[in-house]
Design an enzyme around this catalytic site. Structure first.
Site, PDB file in Angstrom:
ATOM      1  N   SER A 150     -21.672  -9.833  27.334  1.00 18.28           N
ATOM      2  CA  SER A 150     -21.969  -9.403  29.015  1.00 18.28           C
ATOM      3  C   SER A 150     -21.471  -8.387  29.132  1.00 18.28           C
ATOM      4  CB  SER A 150     -21.439 -10.618  29.461  1.00 18.28           C
ATOM      5  OG  SER A 150     -21.372 -11.237  30.829  1.00 18.28           O
ATOM      6  N   ASP A 226     -27.301 -19.678  31.139  1.00 15.39           N
ATOM      7  CA  ASP A 226     -26.323 -19.373  31.674  1.00 15.39           C
ATOM      8  C   ASP A 226     -26.316 -19.131  32.979  1.00 15.39           C
ATOM      9  OD1 ASP A 226     -24.937 -16.598  32.059  1.00 15.39           O
ATOM     10  OD2 ASP A 226     -25.172 -15.645  30.111  1.00 15.39           O
ATOM     11  N   HIS A 259     -22.615 -18.891  28.682  1.00 15.83           N
ATOM     12  CA  HIS A 259     -22.325 -17.532  28.923  1.00 15.83           C
ATOM     13  C   HIS A 259     -21.147 -17.952  27.821  1.00 15.83           C
ATOM     14  CE1 HIS A 259     -21.904 -13.313  30.176  1.00 15.83           C
ATOM     15  NE2 HIS A 259     -21.513 -13.411  30.901  1.00 15.83           N
TER      16      HIS A 259
END
Lengths: 280, 280
Positions: A150, A226, A259
């Site tokens: 991320s 996600d 995620h």
């Protein structure tokens, strides 16, 4: 350059350590973790740097990343830094939001007050921590790879693109590929660097590729479930930038994955094998 | 028997779920986690129960246990319950110590007030949760194994020894092998069951073996750098009880390993392979 051992634990045929030191880059105490597989005395091992995402410290991947078994098998040292300076006197987001300030350094050198004093994560990851690790752990600095998740995927991609001679391998899990083109990035780069977007390009993987930066190849895994995919992550922008530039990219959309570290840990071994092939 | 889904996440080619339900055994809400590997519709998979140690909830092993990759490979469902009742009205240790009360149910049915009302973890693990899991997950209840860590290793050993027909495989990580002979056990069994030690034997793996209980074989891993080894865990007592009784035991002392999940996660895959061989 001194540092202090917080803890060491034997795990998976190696040593998982946590260390802290007074950072000159950030002007704060910084904590990081290093996993060192057992190895013959005097030998040096390749190293993979893992940059974490928003809200994380070194501890999240150290607890949940499932990297030790495969690092021990492949003989890879794994280093996990923190994501921002912390402590008294370190400015935070005005509303203590999760996506700016503490836990959200975005791997930049801030130019805007009150952040410029401590938020120098670029210098920390590019200069200070590598020197400290090279001096104190059995790493072969000619065999470095970098990855991250991320915000840390953004960090891995941009740091590697700016330092192609340092890294033989680069991958990312669900990275922010273009902070110039998403709300997290607007807030972070605006807050740390100011509104003049000319200064943002060196912190934007797509812009760096468009500007001519190249790496041998890139591996990116992205879950299609996600929550941040559409608004923040936008892997299609990286695909387009790589296609236009002739930059080799393996982008794998992973059906059903989100995620979280449930996603990261699933593909961690794949990524480390991919790094090992390139690190020799 | 209804239950509620707290979360599900795709991981390692399966689904990691967290669930909660109103338990009739404990009179409280109880939370547990279940990992289900992908499998052909209509098929049922063997199940391994993992009982956690002092201070833990379902979350510790779910986050740090590194069981999903190997469970997916072997086709094993992995269930992780909580370690005690929790919530308003549930009595805790008078000093809120970590080794009694909340997070420390010791897998007994308490007889002493104020614990008897809710601390019925034996019934919960032996009766209620298996029925709920059997009714709601694709488990083959003819193929069950059990394992656990520390207090949960004690739970796994004693529950299997009392229910040899239910479990085809039993292992433990750094178990409390004889609560009758260590401070944690004295405090817990004294507090939950009272001072009459006649009632303690059914909650003591060594005493159960001495009393004639048998299992096909046992696997135990124990770190030799475990802070609790000498005073609390005493694997030599289990070795002696098994030797005297002719109970097959593989006790592996693991050099340099401590009592943490760094240790558990290292040997998790070994244990699950060992269970898979016996579960078919």
């Amino acid at each position: 350059m001194t540092f202090e051992t917080v803890s060491t634990n034997r795990s998976h045929g190696g040593t998982q350590g946590v260390y802290k030191h007074a950072s000159s880059a950030t002007g704060t105490e910084m904590t990081f973790s290093v996993f060192v597989p057992d190895h013959a005395p005097g030998t040096k091992l390749p190293v993979v740097w893992y940059l974490s995402g928003l809200t994380c410290t070194h501890a999240n991947v150290t607890d949940k990343g499932e990297f030790r078994a495969i690092c021990a098998e492949l003989g890879i040292i794994f280093v996990a830094p923190d994501t921002s300076p912390r402590g008294e006197g370190v400015a935070d987001d005005a509303d203590a939001a999760y996506d700016f300030g503490l836990g959200a350094g975005f791997y930049v050198n801030a130019t805007q007050e009150p952040f410029a004093a401590h938020y120098r994560m670029r210098d920390y990851i590019e200069q200070e921590l590598p020197a400290l690790v090279a001096a104190n752990f059995p790493v072969d600095m000619a065999r470095q790879g970098i990855t991250g998740h991320s915000m840390g995927g953004h960090g891995a991609l941009t740091i590697a693109l700016r330092n192609p001679d340092r890294f033989k391998s680069t991958s990312a899990f669900a990275p922010i590929v273009s902070p110039t083109n998403c709300p997290w990035g607007h807030k972070a780069l605006g807050g740390y660097l100011g509104d003049d977007r000319a200064g943002w390009a060196e912190y934007d993987a797509c812009a760096l590729i468009e500007g001519g930066a190249r790496l041998p190849d890139l591996l990116v895994d992205q879950g299609d479930a996600d929550n941040f995919l559409v608004e923040q992550l936008k892997p299609e922008l990286l695909q387009a930038a790589c296609d236009a530039a002739g930059q080799k990219l393996t982008l794998r959309m992973q059906p059903g994955y989100d995620h979280s570290y449930y996603f990261i840990s699933t593909f961690m071994a794949d990524h480390l094998r991919w790094h090992a092939e390139r690190l020799g």
